[in-house]
Write a protein that holds these residues in place. Structure first.
Motif, short mmCIF file in Angstrom:
data_model
loop_
_atom_site.label_atom_id
_atom_site.label_comp_id
_atom_site.label_asym_id
_atom_site.label_seq_id
_atom_site.Cartn_x
_atom_site.Cartn_y
_atom_site.Cartn_z
N THR A 201 0.84 -1.21 0.00
CA THR A 201 0.00 0.00 0.00
C THR A 201 0.87 1.26 0.00
O THR A 201 0.64 2.19 0.76
CB THR A 201 -0.96 -0.01 1.21
OG1 THR A 201 -0.19 -0.22 2.41
CG2 THR A 201 -2.01 -1.09 1.09
N GLN A 223 -2.31 -5.41 3.60
CA GLN A 223 -1.60 -4.22 4.07
C GLN A 223 -0.71 -4.54 5.27
O GLN A 223 -1.16 -5.11 6.25
CB GLN A 223 -2.62 -3.16 4.48
CG GLN A 223 -2.03 -1.98 5.25
CD GLN A 223 -3.06 -1.16 5.98
OE1 GLN A 223 -3.63 -0.25 5.41
NE2 GLN A 223 -3.34 -1.49 7.24
N PRO A 226 0.00 0.94 7.13
CA PRO A 226 -0.95 1.92 6.58
C PRO A 226 -0.22 3.15 6.06
O PRO A 226 0.85 3.50 6.54
CB PRO A 226 -1.83 2.28 7.77
CG PRO A 226 -1.63 1.19 8.77
CD PRO A 226 -0.24 0.69 8.57
N ASP A 375 -5.30 -7.16 7.26
CA ASP A 375 -4.32 -6.43 8.06
C ASP A 375 -3.20 -7.41 8.46
O ASP A 375 -3.35 -8.21 9.39
CB ASP A 375 -5.04 -5.88 9.30
CG ASP A 375 -4.12 -5.11 10.22
OD1 ASP A 375 -2.90 -5.08 9.94
OD2 ASP A 375 -4.62 -4.55 11.21
#
Ligand code: FAD
Ligand code: N01
Length: 562
Positions: A201, A223, A226, A375
């Motif tokens: 990302t 991801q 972040p 995540d």
């Protein structure tokens, strides 16, 4: 997955077999992106015989390889374009403020045709080795096609972001679906109307994810960290704005060249002159001095521009964290699922430590029913299987796996070539503790070898095309002077190299780029085992240009000319 620059391949030793035919050039340029193309044009103009080599099958470099959905420039095209031909900058028409990849590639192809560049470019040819021959002061260059070339000057226009990074994920070679890297995207159309996974990302992932989401049956965004991303606000380029730029290109280009970051700051919108007020301009206020309510009002008023309105945001960790909190509140307001929103929030590094990412509808994408955020901090990636990806919590079936995992930046493309200077010392050895250069242009012990946008130059911290033009012109002028004065070699001294390295490190101190918690490709932190050194020069392009010019005026201070 095709990758002409396979990491870790064994070094090529240049054949000493005298029966291998050798082609002779004044200069060999490696890379046919914007840097290599302009280098060819300039050197040709001073009458040199030049050969350019590229592993790609056409010109364009970055814009040839990065064909992933959503790929585009995040610098306005009126300024992300060559400035060296008045005819070219007048005749080319851009359709959007920030152009998509196909248009930038078409521009590069147009330049190649217009200036007849292709006749001196050998495509689909990867340089494996470049060795300095001390007995003749020439470079001997070997390619994967078996060429043996000899040149007085060897110019590495190999790109700061061209060596794609394929992480060592367990089981990756087992994957039975379609495996793609954003930086090596195939020319043939890819069917994305299936179950697609994207790992990464950063800028590439953030551009690709919203576009892939529109096509995919289901998209899984894997991801690890972040991202901070600001809206690109791209739009069609109005004809009157384009014309205004073209009418004022002299001023626009002059401003770009002397600016800190390659942006002119010029606007076609006429601003009424302010009433002159005596005295200095008031300093920008500090975010820290505002109450929570005032900070929210500032966000309401300025949105993402708020970060530049306060002088402490990129200078002070406390103010930076207040700015991050405004940013996070914004994300929370866009992403409907509070759990997904929370996972998308960058929390452990400051705003401004990595290259700023710009997006078109990134957070909104996570409101789509066909998009799932995975995540990887909560469910680590265990392995790639034949049919998908296994995390500590589940197996995700995938037809397509996209690696948006970036690049071995600034040094990767050079490290993948077996470059040897005086005494057979390899560039890799010389750079074992991190890259060392003088001005990002030359390396001690490697005479007549030049790097365009090398580590130690402002390049990636600016509008790169402006940085490229400055380097190419400096190298071209330098070669011209050597030839006029009948000199054989130019070589930087170890002292100049060391002093420049110290300066590069010093100016980066106290910036967010090296703040606690920051790991970025600028620091080499994205590549396991790569020394952590802040590689680009943060002092500004205009200041850097002035220093390069001063060095020439002082008789090539820090270089030895023989
Ligand atoms: P490149 O375009 O990378 O070209 C280098 C060429 O060298 C490649 O074609 C490669 O195949 C070739 N090469 C490398 N090693 C070898 C070898 N051993 N043998 C033969 N050939 C070799 N910059 C901006 O300023 N604004 C932007 O908006 C922007 N967007 C970007 C978007 C993406 C997706 C990426 C990856 C980068 C972006 N950049 C941007 C940076 C971009 O790389 C530069 O702007 C610029 O295009 C670099 O040109 P270059 O010629 O120096 O290098
Ligand atoms: O690469 P990146 P990029 N497991 O390194 C993740 C230019 N560019 O190609 O942060 C899981 O920024 C990694 O995660 P983490 C621009 O200069 C410009 O996106 O390491 N994830 C990260 O999320 C840019 O800065 C445009 O935890 C892994 C991502 O992959 C530069 O190119 C567009 C992983 C890599 O992000 C590079 O951008 C595109 C692993 N093993 C590119 N390894 C413009 O719009 C890596 N990741 C101008």
């Amino acid at each position: 997955m095709t990758d002409v620059q396979t990491a870790g391949r064994p070094a090529t030793v240049i054949s000493t077999d005298a029966t291998v035919p050798e082609a002779r050039f004044d200069a060999v340029v490696v890379g046919a992106g914007f840097a290599g193309m302009y280098m060819l044009h300039r050197l040709r103009q001073q009458g040199l015989s030049v050969l350019v080599l590229d592993g790609a099958t056409d010109v364009g470099g970055t814009w040839y390889w990065n064909r992933y959905p959503g790929a585009r420039c995040d610098v306005p095209s009126m300024e992300y374009s060559y400035s060296w031909s008045e005819e070219l900058q007048q005749e080319w028409q851009w359709s959007e403020v920030m152009s998509p990849q196909p248009e930038i590639l078409a521009y590069a192809q147009h330049v190649a045709d217009r200036f007849d560049l292709r006749r001196d470019i050998r495509f689909a040819t990867t340089v494996r080795a470049a060795h300095f021959d001390e007995s003749t002061d020439t470079w001997v260059i070997a390619t994967d096609a078996g060429d043996r070339l000899r040149a007085t000057y060897c110019i590495m226009a190999t790109g700061a972001l061209s060596a794609s990074n394929t992480p060592d994920l367990p089981g990756l070679d087992r994957f039975g679906g379609e495996l793609l890297h954003t930086g090596r995207w195939p020319k043939a159309p890819v069917a994305l109307d299936r179950r697609v996974g994207v790992i990464g990302t950063g800028s590439s992932g953030v551009q690709a994810i919203p576009v892939i989401a529109e096509q995919a049956e289901h998209l899984f965004v894997l991801q690890r960290t972040p991202v901070f991303t600001f809206p690109a606000n791209n739009k069609p380029l109005r004809p009157d704005v384009q014309s205004a730029y073209k009418d004022h290109y002299d001023e626009v280009r002059r401003r770009q060249r002397h600016s800190p970051n390659g942006f002119s700051g010029w606007s076609p919108v006429k601003v009424a002159p302010k009433q002159s007020t005596a005295g200095p301009r008031p300093a920008r206020p500090e975010l820290r001095t505002l109450s929570p309510e005032q900070r929210h009002q500032a966000w309401e008023q300025y949105g993402f521009r708020v970060f530049d309105r306060f002088r402490d945001v990129y200078k002070d960790m406390e103010a930076n964290e207040l700015a991050c909190e405004l940013y996070r509140d914004h994300v929370r307001s866009v992403v409907r699922d509070p759990d997904v929103a929370e996972r998308l929030l960058p929390k452990d590094y400051p705003l401004g430590c990595k290259r700023q990412v710009l997006d078109s509808g990134y957070y909104e994408t996570f409101n789509r029913p066909n998009v799932t955020l995975v995540d990887l901090r909560d469910e680590a990636l265990v392995e790639i299987t034949e049919t998908g990806v296994r995390t500590t919590k589940r197996h995700i079936e995938l037809d397509v796996l996209v690696l948006a995992t970036g690049f071995d930046a600034m040094t990767g493309a050079l490290d993948r070539i077996d470059i040897r200077g005086r005494g057979g010392v390899t560039l890799k050895e010389h750079w074992a503790a991190g890259p060392r250069t003088y001005l990002g242009l030359q390396v001690a012990g490697f005479p007549n070898l030049f790097t365009v946008t090398g580590p130690g130059s402002p390049s990636v911290l600016s509008n790169v095309i402006v940085a490229i033009e400055q380097h190419v012109e400096w190298i071209d002028d330098c070669i011209g002077e050597l030839r006029r004065d009948g000199l054989r070699t130019i070589e930087t001294t170890p002292d100049a190299e060391e002093a420049w390295g110290r300066h590069v490190t010093e100016v980066a101190q106290d910036t967010m780029y090296v703040a606690p918690g920051c790991s970025s490709w600028y620091l080499g932190a994205n590549i396991p085992g790569k020394p952590r050194v802040f590689m680009p020069y943060v002092g500004g392009l205009g200041r850097y240009r002035a220093r390069c010019d001063e060095i020439v005026a002082n008789g090539y201070e820090g270089f030895v000319l023989r």
